[in-house]
Design an enzyme around this catalytic site. Structure first.
Site, PDB file in Angstrom:
ATOM      1  N   HIS A  12      22.314  27.640  29.211  1.00  0.00           N
ATOM      2  CA  HIS A  12      21.898  26.966  27.993  1.00  0.00           C
ATOM      3  C   HIS A  12      22.032  25.450  28.124  1.00  0.00           C
ATOM      4  O   HIS A  12      23.101  24.936  28.462  1.00  0.00           O
ATOM      5  CB  HIS A  12      22.761  27.470  26.830  1.00  0.00           C
ATOM      6  N   GLU A  39      17.708  26.626  30.614  1.00  0.00           N
ATOM      7  CA  GLU A  39      16.987  26.293  29.379  1.00  0.00           C
ATOM      8  C   GLU A  39      17.316  24.849  29.032  1.00  0.00           C
ATOM      9  O   GLU A  39      18.454  24.413  29.226  1.00  0.00           O
ATOM     10  CB  GLU A  39      17.427  27.240  28.257  1.00  0.00           C
ATOM     11  N   HIS A  54      18.303  17.090  22.776  1.00  0.00           N
ATOM     12  CA  HIS A  54      18.277  18.120  21.742  1.00  0.00           C
ATOM     13  C   HIS A  54      18.082  17.535  20.350  1.00  0.00           C
ATOM     14  O   HIS A  54      17.209  17.961  19.594  1.00  0.00           O
ATOM     15  CB  HIS A  54      19.579  18.938  21.778  1.00  0.00           C
TER      16      HIS A  54
END
Length: 246
Positions: A12, A39, A54
């Site tokens: 992640h 990811e 993000h």
């Protein structure tokens, strides 16, 4: 059901909780722990360059401040994206999508590219990220899997690069209209908060011809349970506790 080249485990945001997220150091951490897929989140700078981040703002994961969409790539590239995590990562830059794609290809890392548009830039980001992904992985046997919570971004990605696989991200509640939504998107997968999943839901989605992926799974027992249910992949921060099979 379409061919599925991706492994069960995705690191992640690159390095999970072991390295600063969405950085080259994170991708290297995934390689160190034997992961075959990562990811990460991609958005556009003020001048339209795809880069990894993000949040809509800079201050949580860099020494920058304000909205990411208000900074060009030259300014973003000067930021320190590692010191917030640990001193040994001081000076780690916010990488461009092209930099991370080159690293993934060189180290045989498969990728789930989450399209993370800044507000108001959904369609543009979806289109540009999809086109660039198609270019960066041209000729590669396993293309990146594109995903997003942003529906408009996914539709734009579908129209721009229909050959790339797409997955729809969901959270908070189970969408009863998922069959129609996945069909409209021409998706290959549904990416769900793992807490929304049941064995029955996984079975129904897979019976309809779609893959099921779950986030963010950090408990080894839960990872094993989801796999027993037929989940095709999980995203985890716990790279040191949930290890790829040898």
């Amino acid at each position: 059901m379409q061919d599925w080249p991706y492994p069960y485990l995705f690191a992640h945001r690159g390095g999970g909780k072991l390295a600063p997220e969405n950085t080259l150091a994170g991708m290297a951490t995934a390689v160190q722990y034997g992961y075959g897929a990562v990811e990460f989140d991609v958005k556009l700078s003020l001048d339209g360059v795809a880069f990894l981040l993000h949040d809509d703002t800079l201050q949580r994961t860099s020494n920058g401040h304000g909205l990411a969409a208000e900074h060009d790539i030259a300014a973003l590239s000067r930021l320190d994206g590692g010191s917030w995590f640990a001193p040994r990562f001081a000076g780690e830059p916010l990488p461009t999508f092209a930099t991370i794609a080159a690293y993934c290809r060189a180290h045989r890392l498969l990728a789930n590219v989450e399209i993370k548009p800044c507000p108001g830039r959904e369609a543009k980001t979806g289109r540009e990220v999809a086109l660039l992904a198609a270019e960066l992985w041209q000729g590669h046997p396993a293309p990146p899997l594109l995903s997003s919570f942003a529906w408009e971004a996914l539709l734009a990605a579908r129209d721009a690069a229909p050959q790339l696989p797409r997955g729809w991200l969901i959270e908070e509640q189970w969408p009863e209209d998922w069959p129609a939504r996945l069909a409209e998107l021409q998706a290959v997968s549904l990416h769900s908060d793992h807490q929304l999943l049941t064995a029955e839901r996984v079975a129904v989605v897979r019976a309809a011809g779609y893959r099921v992926l779950a986030y963010t799974v950090n408990d080894p027992a839960r990872a094993a349970e989801l796999r027993q249910w037929g989940v095709d992949g999980i995203f985890t921060d716990a790279l040191d506790r949930i290890r790829p099979e040898s």
